[in-house]
Design a protein around this motif. Structure first.
Motif, PDB file in Angstrom:
ATOM      1  N   PRO A 100       1.806   6.259  -2.276  1.00 36.76           N
ATOM      2  CA  PRO A 100       1.993   7.466  -1.458  1.00 36.76           C
ATOM      3  C   PRO A 100       3.452   7.788  -1.168  1.00 36.76           C
ATOM      4  CG  PRO A 100       1.022   5.683  -0.156  1.00 36.76           C
ATOM      5  CD  PRO A 100       0.965   5.264  -1.576  1.00 36.76           C
ATOM      6  N   THR A 125       0.823  -1.204   0.000  1.00 43.69           N
ATOM      7  CA  THR A 125       0.000   0.000   0.000  1.00 43.69           C
ATOM      8  C   THR A 125       0.860   1.258   0.000  1.00 43.69           C
ATOM      9  OG1 THR A 125      -1.553  -1.258   1.376  1.00 43.69           O
ATOM     10  CG2 THR A 125      -1.994   1.072   1.114  1.00 43.69           C
ATOM     11  N   GLN A 171      -2.141  12.208   2.273  1.00 43.54           N
ATOM     12  CA  GLN A 171      -1.963  10.802   1.918  1.00 43.54           C
ATOM     13  C   GLN A 171      -2.705   9.863   2.861  1.00 43.54           C
ATOM     14  OE1 GLN A 171      -0.574   9.937  -1.032  1.00 43.54           O
ATOM     15  NE2 GLN A 171      -0.597  12.166  -1.148  1.00 43.54           N
ATOM     16  N   TYR A 199      -5.871   8.904   1.296  1.00 41.33           N
ATOM     17  CA  TYR A 199      -5.689   7.856   0.286  1.00 41.33           C
ATOM     18  C   TYR A 199      -5.528   6.489   0.937  1.00 41.33           C
ATOM     19  CZ  TYR A 199      -3.134   4.752  -2.833  1.00 41.33           C
ATOM     20  OH  TYR A 199      -2.726   3.654  -3.535  1.00 41.33           O
ATOM     21  N   GLY A 203      -7.890   3.750  -0.008  1.00 43.71           N
ATOM     22  CA  GLY A 203      -7.252   2.945  -1.041  1.00 43.71           C
ATOM     23  C   GLY A 203      -6.779   1.586  -0.606  1.00 43.71           C
TER      24      GLY A 203
END
Length: 318
Positions: free
Chosen positions: A194, A190, A248, A251, A255
């Motif tokens: 970022p 992940t 971030q 996200y 995400g």
């Protein structure tokens, strides 16, 4: 600072109210009838209408929203259509698991992205800069689900260094060490995008900081470059870096759904995926709302941190 804090808190309350309205209206536009989901596709129309009336789905949208908002204030998010249990008791443990994954990922992003950006920004055009930015561009272009499959294949199946899925060993849970072992692959996967974004933006702000007139004066005065970078330039770019990191986090919370599904991480993203496949609208609505609320709160904290680091922003954010 107190006035700035009060202004930001007031705007945050309005934003959160707007988020509830937006999430409620989006869920209303989804072509799925909760009453039909509960009763099944073979249910009679009369039974569906009776259940819709019982659930209040035939009332005006304004009345439904006010009822929904009243439930939020009292901590009532409804019940899951597929699991027949309160949404709050289902979502909160999943959210905590997602927060663990998100902040594990954030630690990797900060520890890699910021130094990488500083290294590239202090040597623009050099070989380390080109390598760092090339890696960042490649990282930002990699789909998360593809990266997840690659790291599982290499580090879990071929090398056997890390487990392939889950949050704990189901046979013999090993506490914190076991959790960290399971966290490495999903967090690293992940973190790819970022980290690349943080590195690129940190580089840009560092280059800009080193081109300021005050830095030129320090160099002309004979101040060592090391002190200029770490004592002066880094202090100037810190508010921008904190702001980037705060963005971030949103996200990461939204995400991680692909990561959680691929790695079977029992978080909010995986639960949302299950709810979407089951057309479980209360769970979907609550999950989206939780992600939005956490995103807004994290950005509020980031704004407060930036205001403390750079007092000039307090007067701008009026």
């Amino acid at each position: 600072m107190t006035a700035f804090l009060l202004r930001r808190l007031a705007s945050t309350v309005l934003v959160l109210l707007g988020v509830t309205i937006l999430v409620f209206l989006i869920m209303q536009m989804v072509p799925s009838d909760p009453a039909r989901v509960i009763l099944g596709p073979t249910a009679r129309a009369e039974a569906i209408e009776a259940l819709r009336h019982q659930m209040g789905l035939d009332r005006p949208l304004v009345v439904q929203y006010l009822s929904y908002l009243d439930g939020l204030v009292h901590g009532d998010l409804g019940s899951s259509l597929s699991l027949s249990m309160p949404v709050m008791s289902l979502i909160v443990p999943k959210l905590m698991n997602t927060v663990i994954l998100a902040f594990g990922t954030l630690a990797i992003c900060v520890l890699l992205g910021v130094p990488l950006g500083i290294l590239a920004g202090t040597r623009p055009g050099s070989l380390p800069d080109r390598i760092a930015m090339g890696v960042s561009v490649a990282g930002a272009s990699v789909p998360v689900y593809w990266a997840a499959l690659v790291v599982i294949s290499v580090f879990a199946l071929d090398l056997g260094w890390f487990p392939t899925s889950g949050m704990q060993d189901v046979r013999e849970p090993g506490g914190l060490p076991d959790l960290l072992t399971h966290l490495v692959l999903p967090a690293a996967t992940t973190a790819v995008v970022p980290t690349a974004i943080i590195a690129r933006l940190t580089r840009a702000t560092m280059i800009e900081a080193l081109q300021q007139d005050s830095v030129r004066m320090l160099r002309a005065s004979g101040v060592p470059e090391r002190l200029i970078i770490w004592r002066h330039a880094l202090r100037n770019i810190l508010p921008s870096v904190v702001n980037i990191i705060g963005l971030q986090v949103g996200y990461l919370l939204g995400g991680v759904i692909f990561t959680e599904v691929v790695f079977s991480w029992p978080g909010l993203g995986e639960q949302l995926y299950i709810a979407i496949t089951a057309s479980d609208m209360p769970v979907i609505q609550a999950g989206v709302l939780f992600i939005a609320v956490v995103f807004v709160i994290v950005n509020l904290l980031a704004d407060l941190a930036v205001a403390m680091l750079n007092p000039r922003t307090r007067g701008v954010a009026r």
